[in-house]
Motif scaffolding. Structure first.
Motif, mmCIF file in Angstrom:
data_model
loop_
_atom_site.group_PDB
_atom_site.id
_atom_site.type_symbol
_atom_site.label_atom_id
_atom_site.label_comp_id
_atom_site.label_asym_id
_atom_site.label_seq_id
_atom_site.Cartn_x
_atom_site.Cartn_y
_atom_site.Cartn_z
ATOM 1 N N UNK A 227 1.876 14.960 4.825
ATOM 2 C CA UNK A 227 3.252 15.030 5.339
ATOM 3 C C UNK A 227 3.216 15.066 6.864
ATOM 4 N N UNK A 228 4.016 14.199 7.487
ATOM 5 C CA UNK A 228 4.065 14.119 8.944
ATOM 6 C C UNK A 228 3.027 13.172 9.536
ATOM 7 N N UNK A 229 2.164 12.582 8.699
ATOM 8 C CA UNK A 229 1.158 11.652 9.202
ATOM 9 C C UNK A 229 1.649 10.208 9.073
ATOM 10 N N UNK A 230 0.927 9.309 9.683
ATOM 11 C CA UNK A 230 1.164 7.886 9.480
ATOM 12 C C UNK A 230 0.025 7.345 8.632
ATOM 13 N N UNK A 231 0.384 6.697 7.554
ATOM 14 C CA UNK A 231 -0.591 6.048 6.676
ATOM 15 C C UNK A 231 -0.524 4.557 6.985
ATOM 16 N N UNK A 232 -1.625 3.999 7.444
ATOM 17 C CA UNK A 232 -1.661 2.607 7.893
ATOM 18 C C UNK A 232 -2.498 1.787 6.914
ATOM 19 N N UNK A 233 -1.906 0.693 6.441
ATOM 20 C CA UNK A 233 -2.579 -0.176 5.470
ATOM 21 C C UNK A 233 -2.512 -1.624 5.933
ATOM 22 N N UNK A 234 -3.569 -2.369 5.686
ATOM 23 C CA UNK A 234 -3.502 -3.822 5.866
ATOM 24 C C UNK A 234 -2.523 -4.327 4.825
ATOM 25 N N UNK A 235 -1.664 -5.253 5.201
ATOM 26 C CA UNK A 235 -0.651 -5.753 4.269
ATOM 27 C C UNK A 235 -0.709 -7.266 4.211
ATOM 28 N N UNK A 236 -0.559 -7.793 2.985
ATOM 29 C CA UNK A 236 -0.508 -9.239 2.792
ATOM 30 C C UNK A 236 0.540 -9.540 1.727
ATOM 31 N N UNK A 237 1.475 -10.429 2.044
ATOM 32 C CA UNK A 237 2.502 -10.861 1.106
ATOM 33 C C UNK A 237 2.262 -12.334 0.817
ATOM 34 N N UNK A 238 1.951 -12.637 -0.444
ATOM 35 C CA UNK A 238 1.698 -14.014 -0.868
ATOM 36 C C UNK A 238 2.510 -14.283 -2.120
ATOM 37 N N UNK A 239 3.527 -15.146 -2.000
ATOM 38 C CA UNK A 239 4.370 -15.453 -3.154
ATOM 39 C C UNK A 239 5.058 -14.191 -3.652
ATOM 40 N N UNK A 240 4.796 -13.847 -4.918
ATOM 41 C CA UNK A 240 5.435 -12.671 -5.513
ATOM 42 C C UNK A 240 4.527 -11.442 -5.506
ATOM 43 N N UNK A 241 3.440 -11.477 -4.720
ATOM 44 C CA UNK A 241 2.495 -10.359 -4.687
ATOM 45 C C UNK A 241 2.408 -9.725 -3.303
ATOM 46 N N UNK A 242 2.449 -8.388 -3.285
ATOM 47 C CA UNK A 242 2.238 -7.611 -2.076
ATOM 48 C C UNK A 242 0.954 -6.822 -2.278
ATOM 49 N N UNK A 243 0.016 -6.978 -1.348
ATOM 50 C CA UNK A 243 -1.258 -6.267 -1.420
ATOM 51 C C UNK A 243 -1.399 -5.384 -0.195
ATOM 52 N N UNK A 244 -1.699 -4.106 -0.422
ATOM 53 C CA UNK A 244 -1.989 -3.147 0.647
ATOM 54 C C UNK A 244 -3.447 -2.734 0.494
ATOM 55 N N UNK A 245 -4.152 -2.665 1.620
ATOM 56 C CA UNK A 245 -5.584 -2.372 1.572
ATOM 57 C C UNK A 245 -5.937 -1.362 2.652
#
Length: 90
Positions: free
Chosen positions: A30-48
């Motif tokens: 709580x109160x932190x920033x969670x940073x993820x690589x993000x990729x949106x391809x067609x109907x898929x969202x991937x966070x890594x």
């Protein structure tokens, strides 16, 4: 891996998705920033998220079909399996 859930505001920063955690299943996030690589391809969202040493946590979502399309697909399946569909109750 233990469960971790959180919610809050988010923003896109280049190829990253940054969550500012307002509520979390663990007080330490709580109160932190969670940073993820993000990729949106067609109907898929991937966070890594990198864990180091070439290891990653990967979350993937697929956009749900609109209800009408899902119901039409269900009717086709029922018809292929020998059931009649009447459209009643909709």
């Amino acid at each position: 891996m233990p469960y971790l859930g959180y919610s809050g505001r988010w923003r896109v920063a280049g190829d990253r998705l940054v969550h500012r955690v307002a509520v979390g299943s663990h007080a330490r996030v709580v109160g932190t920033e969670q940073i993820r690589e993000a990729r949106l391809e067609g109907d898929r969202l991937t966070l890594r998220e990198s864990l180091g040493a070439g290891r990653y946590l990967v979350l993937e979502w697929r956009r749900a079909e609109p209800a009408a399309a899902a119901m039409a697909g269900e009717e086709r399946t029922m018809q292929r399996n020998g059931f009649e569909t009447t459209g009643g109750g909709r």
